[in-house]
Design a protein around this motif. Structure first.
Motif, mmCIF file in Angstrom:
data_model
loop_
_atom_site.group_PDB
_atom_site.id
_atom_site.type_symbol
_atom_site.label_atom_id
_atom_site.label_comp_id
_atom_site.label_asym_id
_atom_site.label_seq_id
_atom_site.Cartn_x
_atom_site.Cartn_y
_atom_site.Cartn_z
ATOM 1 N N MET A 13 32.808 39.448 44.039
ATOM 2 C CA MET A 13 32.708 38.017 43.744
ATOM 3 C C MET A 13 34.087 37.349 43.789
ATOM 4 S SD MET A 13 29.574 37.913 40.912
ATOM 5 C CE MET A 13 30.548 37.095 39.759
ATOM 6 N N TRP A 14 35.131 38.014 43.270
ATOM 7 C CA TRP A 14 36.484 37.445 43.312
ATOM 8 C C TRP A 14 36.987 37.330 44.754
ATOM 9 C CZ3 TRP A 14 38.659 34.603 39.903
ATOM 10 C CH2 TRP A 14 38.373 34.768 38.552
ATOM 11 N N VAL A 15 36.696 38.304 45.576
ATOM 12 C CA VAL A 15 37.100 38.244 46.986
ATOM 13 C C VAL A 15 36.365 37.110 47.688
ATOM 14 C CG1 VAL A 15 37.005 39.479 49.190
ATOM 15 C CG2 VAL A 15 37.821 40.653 47.146
ATOM 16 N N ALA A 16 35.078 36.965 47.426
ATOM 17 C CA ALA A 16 34.303 35.884 48.041
ATOM 18 C C ALA A 16 34.836 34.519 47.610
ATOM 19 C CB ALA A 16 32.827 36.014 47.678
ATOM 20 N N LEU A 17 35.182 34.378 46.345
ATOM 21 C CA LEU A 17 35.752 33.120 45.857
ATOM 22 C C LEU A 17 37.105 32.835 46.519
ATOM 23 C CD1 LEU A 17 35.551 30.720 43.925
ATOM 24 C CD2 LEU A 17 36.699 32.133 42.199
ATOM 25 N N ALA A 18 37.928 33.853 46.678
ATOM 26 C CA ALA A 18 39.235 33.673 47.329
ATOM 27 C C ALA A 18 39.074 33.249 48.789
ATOM 28 C CB ALA A 18 40.044 34.957 47.238
ATOM 29 N N VAL A 19 38.137 33.860 49.493
ATOM 30 C CA VAL A 19 37.885 33.490 50.891
ATOM 31 C C VAL A 19 37.355 32.068 50.985
ATOM 32 C CG1 VAL A 19 36.434 33.998 52.905
ATOM 33 C CG2 VAL A 19 37.588 35.860 51.698
ATOM 34 N N LEU A 20 36.467 31.700 50.100
ATOM 35 C CA LEU A 20 35.925 30.345 50.080
ATOM 36 C C LEU A 20 37.040 29.318 49.842
ATOM 37 C CD1 LEU A 20 33.457 28.445 50.111
ATOM 38 C CD2 LEU A 20 33.339 28.772 47.637
ATOM 39 N N LEU A 21 37.915 29.575 48.886
ATOM 40 C CA LEU A 21 39.036 28.671 48.631
ATOM 41 C C LEU A 21 39.964 28.581 49.841
ATOM 42 C CD1 LEU A 21 39.971 29.423 44.927
ATOM 43 C CD2 LEU A 21 39.139 27.275 45.878
ATOM 44 N N LEU A 22 40.196 29.686 50.496
ATOM 45 C CA LEU A 22 41.052 29.691 51.681
ATOM 46 C C LEU A 22 40.458 28.831 52.792
ATOM 47 C CD1 LEU A 22 43.647 30.980 52.821
ATOM 48 C CD2 LEU A 22 42.187 32.754 53.790
ATOM 49 N N VAL A 23 39.158 28.963 53.014
ATOM 50 C CA VAL A 23 38.489 28.175 54.054
ATOM 51 C C VAL A 23 38.519 26.693 53.721
ATOM 52 C CG1 VAL A 23 36.237 27.709 55.109
ATOM 53 C CG2 VAL A 23 37.032 30.055 54.858
#
Length: 149
Positions: A13-23
């Protein structure tokens, strides 16, 4: 749930949130050349031929965007602040749009381009670096009227 340990699901979930913020937070990179304009984001690249534009319009949304569409159906959305900040980029887009107008392919969008051009001209007129290059000298703050008694 409140044990404070990192489980596999939490890490995912933390990785998915980080990728979402990056995008979301990384702005697209806008480049142009003679007759084309490209916008490259993290996931895709879009390119239009400015010499064969069909439509230029303002987008309806949260942030103001200029949407350009060419004869092939390609579409690019550009933040107008990018064109305002980079005069060379604007000159390339403007030259292509004028070519489209001359050929008769640009059927919708002359008003949007004129609005953007007027805004760029206003920004350039108010910019201290532009006015000093044009030979206009600005009086330092607190200086008098320049008249001698």
């Amino acid at each position: 749930m409140g044990s404070g340990r990192l489980t596999g699901l939490r890490a995912l979930m933390w990785v998915a949130l980080a990728v979402l913020l990056l995008v979301v937070l990384v702005p697209p990179r806008v480049t142009a050349g003679e007759g084309w304009l490209a916008s490259r984001g993290l996931l895709r690249r879009r390119r239009v031929r400015t010499a064969s534009l069909v439509a230029v319009r303002w987008s309806d949304g949260v942030s103001l965007r200029l949407v350009l569409r060419d004869l092939d159906g390609a579409r690019v959305e550009v933040d107008p602040r990018v064109l305002i900040a980079n005069s060379h980029l604007w000159q390339l887009v403007d030259a292509g749009a004028r070519s489209s107008l001359g050929r008769g392919t640009l059927l919708c969008g002359a008003t949007a381009l004129r609005q953007l051009s007027d805004r760029i001209d206003r920004e350039a007129a108010h910019s201290p670096s532009t006015s000093s290059r044009a030979g206009v000298r600005r009086r330092p703050e607190g200086a008098g009227s320049g008249r001698r008694p």
